[in-house]
Motif scaffolding. Structure first.
Motif, PDB file in Angstrom:
ATOM      1  N   ILE A  63       0.869  -1.173   0.000  1.00 11.04           N
ATOM      2  CA  ILE A  63       0.000   0.000   0.000  1.00 11.04           C
ATOM      3  C   ILE A  63       0.903   1.219   0.000  1.00 11.04           C
ATOM      4  N   TRP A  64       0.688   2.090  -0.961  1.00 12.89           N
ATOM      5  CA  TRP A  64       1.464   3.318  -1.088  1.00 12.89           C
ATOM      6  C   TRP A  64       0.569   4.524  -0.859  1.00 12.89           C
ATOM      7  N   HIS A  65       1.159   5.539  -0.267  1.00  9.72           N
ATOM      8  CA  HIS A  65       0.539   6.850  -0.125  1.00  9.72           C
ATOM      9  C   HIS A  65       1.330   7.791  -1.033  1.00  9.72           C
ATOM     10  N   LEU A  66       0.686   8.259  -2.085  1.00  8.82           N
ATOM     11  CA  LEU A  66       1.340   9.121  -3.071  1.00  8.82           C
ATOM     12  C   LEU A  66       1.109  10.591  -2.736  1.00  8.82           C
ATOM     13  N   PRO A  67       2.056  11.456  -3.123  1.00 12.15           N
ATOM     14  CA  PRO A  67       1.849  12.885  -2.886  1.00 12.15           C
ATOM     15  C   PRO A  67       0.727  13.422  -3.778  1.00 12.15           C
ATOM     16  N   ASP A  68      -0.026  14.375  -3.273  1.00 10.94           N
ATOM     17  CA  ASP A  68      -1.157  14.933  -4.029  1.00 10.94           C
ATOM     18  C   ASP A  68      -0.733  15.528  -5.371  1.00 10.94           C
ATOM     19  N   ILE A  69       0.497  15.978  -5.465  1.00 11.19           N
ATOM     20  CA  ILE A  69       0.938  16.652  -6.689  1.00 11.19           C
ATOM     21  C   ILE A  69       1.404  15.691  -7.778  1.00 11.19           C
ATOM     22  N   ASP A  70       1.588  14.417  -7.455  1.00  6.88           N
ATOM     23  CA  ASP A  70       2.065  13.464  -8.452  1.00  6.88           C
ATOM     24  C   ASP A  70       1.548  12.072  -8.102  1.00  6.88           C
ATOM     25  N   LEU A  71       0.500  11.667  -8.765  1.00  5.81           N
ATOM     26  CA  LEU A  71      -0.132  10.379  -8.486  1.00  5.81           C
ATOM     27  C   LEU A  71       0.252   9.294  -9.495  1.00  5.81           C
ATOM     28  N   ASP A  72       1.294   9.516 -10.258  1.00 11.89           N
ATOM     29  CA  ASP A  72       1.661   8.597 -11.337  1.00 11.89           C
ATOM     30  C   ASP A  72       2.392   7.370 -10.799  1.00 11.89           C
ATOM     31  N   TYR A  73       1.636   6.413 -10.287  1.00 16.15           N
ATOM     32  CA  TYR A  73       2.232   5.195  -9.751  1.00 16.15           C
ATOM     33  C   TYR A  73       2.805   4.310 -10.849  1.00 16.15           C
ATOM     34  N   SER A  74       2.239   4.365 -12.057  1.00  9.44           N
ATOM     35  CA  SER A  74       2.758   3.540 -13.155  1.00  9.44           C
ATOM     36  C   SER A  74       4.204   3.894 -13.478  1.00  9.44           C
ATOM     37  N   ARG A  75       4.520   5.171 -13.478  1.00  7.86           N
ATOM     38  CA  ARG A  75       5.897   5.603 -13.718  1.00  7.86           C
ATOM     39  C   ARG A  75       6.813   5.042 -12.636  1.00  7.86           C
ATOM     40  N   ARG A  76       6.359   5.129 -11.395  1.00 10.39           N
ATOM     41  CA  ARG A  76       7.169   4.628 -10.280  1.00 10.39           C
ATOM     42  C   ARG A  76       7.433   3.129 -10.417  1.00 10.39           C
ATOM     43  N   TRP A  77       6.377   2.358 -10.702  1.00  9.51           N
ATOM     44  CA  TRP A  77       6.579   0.917 -10.854  1.00  9.51           C
ATOM     45  C   TRP A  77       7.454   0.601 -12.049  1.00  9.51           C
ATOM     46  N   SER A  78       7.330   1.334 -13.111  1.00  7.83           N
ATOM     47  CA  SER A  78       8.183   1.124 -14.279  1.00  7.83           C
ATOM     48  C   SER A  78       9.656   1.329 -13.917  1.00  7.83           C
ATOM     49  N   ILE A  79       9.933   2.389 -13.187  1.00  4.96           N
ATOM     50  CA  ILE A  79      11.305   2.668 -12.764  1.00  4.96           C
ATOM     51  C   ILE A  79      11.814   1.574 -11.826  1.00  4.96           C
ATOM     52  N   ILE A  80      11.001   1.212 -10.857  1.00  5.30           N
ATOM     53  CA  ILE A  80      11.417   0.194  -9.880  1.00  5.30           C
ATOM     54  C   ILE A  80      11.682  -1.143 -10.580  1.00  5.30           C
ATOM     55  N   LYS A  81      10.783  -1.558 -11.438  1.00  7.36           N
ATOM     56  CA  LYS A  81      10.962  -2.832 -12.129  1.00  7.36           C
ATOM     57  C   LYS A  81      12.195  -2.802 -13.031  1.00  7.36           C
ATOM     58  N   ARG A  82      12.404  -1.684 -13.731  1.00  7.10           N
ATOM     59  CA  ARG A  82      13.570  -1.569 -14.624  1.00  7.10           C
ATOM     60  C   ARG A  82      14.878  -1.601 -13.836  1.00  7.10           C
ATOM     61  N   LEU A  83      14.964  -0.796 -12.769  1.00  5.77           N
ATOM     62  CA  LEU A  83      16.188  -0.761 -11.968  1.00  5.77           C
ATOM     63  C   LEU A  83      16.470  -2.106 -11.301  1.00  5.77           C
ATOM     64  N   CYS A  84      15.439  -2.742 -10.810  1.00  3.52           N
ATOM     65  CA  CYS A  84      15.587  -4.056 -10.180  1.00  3.52           C
ATOM     66  C   CYS A  84      16.074  -5.082 -11.205  1.00  3.52           C
ATOM     67  N   THR A  85      15.496  -5.058 -12.378  1.00  7.06           N
ATOM     68  CA  THR A  85      15.906  -5.977 -13.446  1.00  7.06           C
ATOM     69  C   THR A  85      17.357  -5.733 -13.844  1.00  7.06           C
ATOM     70  N   GLN A  86      17.727  -4.471 -14.009  1.00  7.96           N
ATOM     71  CA  GLN A  86      19.115  -4.156 -14.381  1.00  7.96           C
ATOM     72  C   GLN A  86      20.100  -4.654 -13.328  1.00  7.96           C
ATOM     73  N   SER A  87      19.769  -4.470 -12.083  1.00  2.43           N
ATOM     74  CA  SER A  87      20.640  -4.921 -11.003  1.00  2.43           C
ATOM     75  C   SER A  87      20.754  -6.444 -10.981  1.00  2.43           C
ATOM     76  N   CYS A  88      19.634  -7.131 -11.089  1.00  2.00           N
ATOM     77  CA  CYS A  88      19.638  -8.598 -11.071  1.00  2.00           C
ATOM     78  C   CYS A  88      20.310  -9.170 -12.310  1.00  2.00           C
ATOM     79  N   GLN A  89      20.201  -8.480 -13.438  1.00  4.30           N
ATOM     80  CA  GLN A  89      20.812  -8.944 -14.682  1.00  4.30           C
ATOM     81  C   GLN A  89      22.328  -9.033 -14.535  1.00  4.30           C
TER      82      GLN A  89
END
Length: 168
Positions: A63-89
């Motif tokens: 469960i995430w609480h996003l700031p009122d000024i930026d609710l773009d969770y898809s961008r956040r998950w995209s970044i997290i998944k990409r960085l995690c994949t790069q590290s594991c690769q």
């Protein structure tokens, strides 16, 4: 590239992410380290608070609480998944791909909905048979919640739980 319609009006969200082909990778030390670092890096540029979290071998809930000024969770998950994949690769390229392409997102709409999903997150390791008591699962925000007085350490061990909800 697919375009998914996302609902961006609330600032508290429940998420489920699953590994590719449900590979049991989430609780491995390298994956946990890569995921933690990816989240830390993402939060530096796109802040959010983590209210609840559980890692299971093949998926996670949070469960995430996003700031009122930026609710773009898809961008956040995209970044997290990409960085995690790069590290594991770099460590174990044979595990790729790591993630299913999509994820589940649910806007929390009320206090009752919030409590229901908090319980669901924390009860999930018991529901899936990984442990008999919630406090036995290591990779969960449950322990932080016990320290802050939200739950007792016995929560979920001797109550009737409604099937699949984690709700008392």
């Amino acid at each position: 590239m697919s375009t998914y319609r996302r609902f961006y009006t609330e600032n508290i969200w429940f998420f489920t992410l699953v590994t590719h082909h449900r590979k049991p990778l989430m609780t491995h030390p390298q994956m946990r380290t890569a995921l933690r670092q990816a989240i830390t890096n993402c939060r530096q540029r796109y802040p959010f608070e983590i209210d609840a979290w559980v890692l299971l071998p093949d998926h996670l809930h949070c469960i995430w609480h996003l700031p009122d000024i930026d609710l773009d969770y898809s961008r956040r998950w995209s970044i997290i998944k990409r960085l995690c994949t790069q590290s594991c690769q770099k460590i174990t390229p044979d595990l790729l791909p790591l993630w299913q392409k999509r994820f589940w997102a649910h806007a929390i709409t009320s206090d009752e909905d919030y409590h229901h999903h908090m319980n669901y997150v924390h009860y999930n390791p018991v529901k899936h048979g990984w442990v008999k008591q919630v406090r036995e699962w290591e990779w969960s925000s449950f322990h932080r919640m016990v320290r802050s007085g939200v739950y007792t350490k016995e929560w979920g061990s001797d109550v009737d739980i409604v099937e699949g909800t984690g709700k008392e």
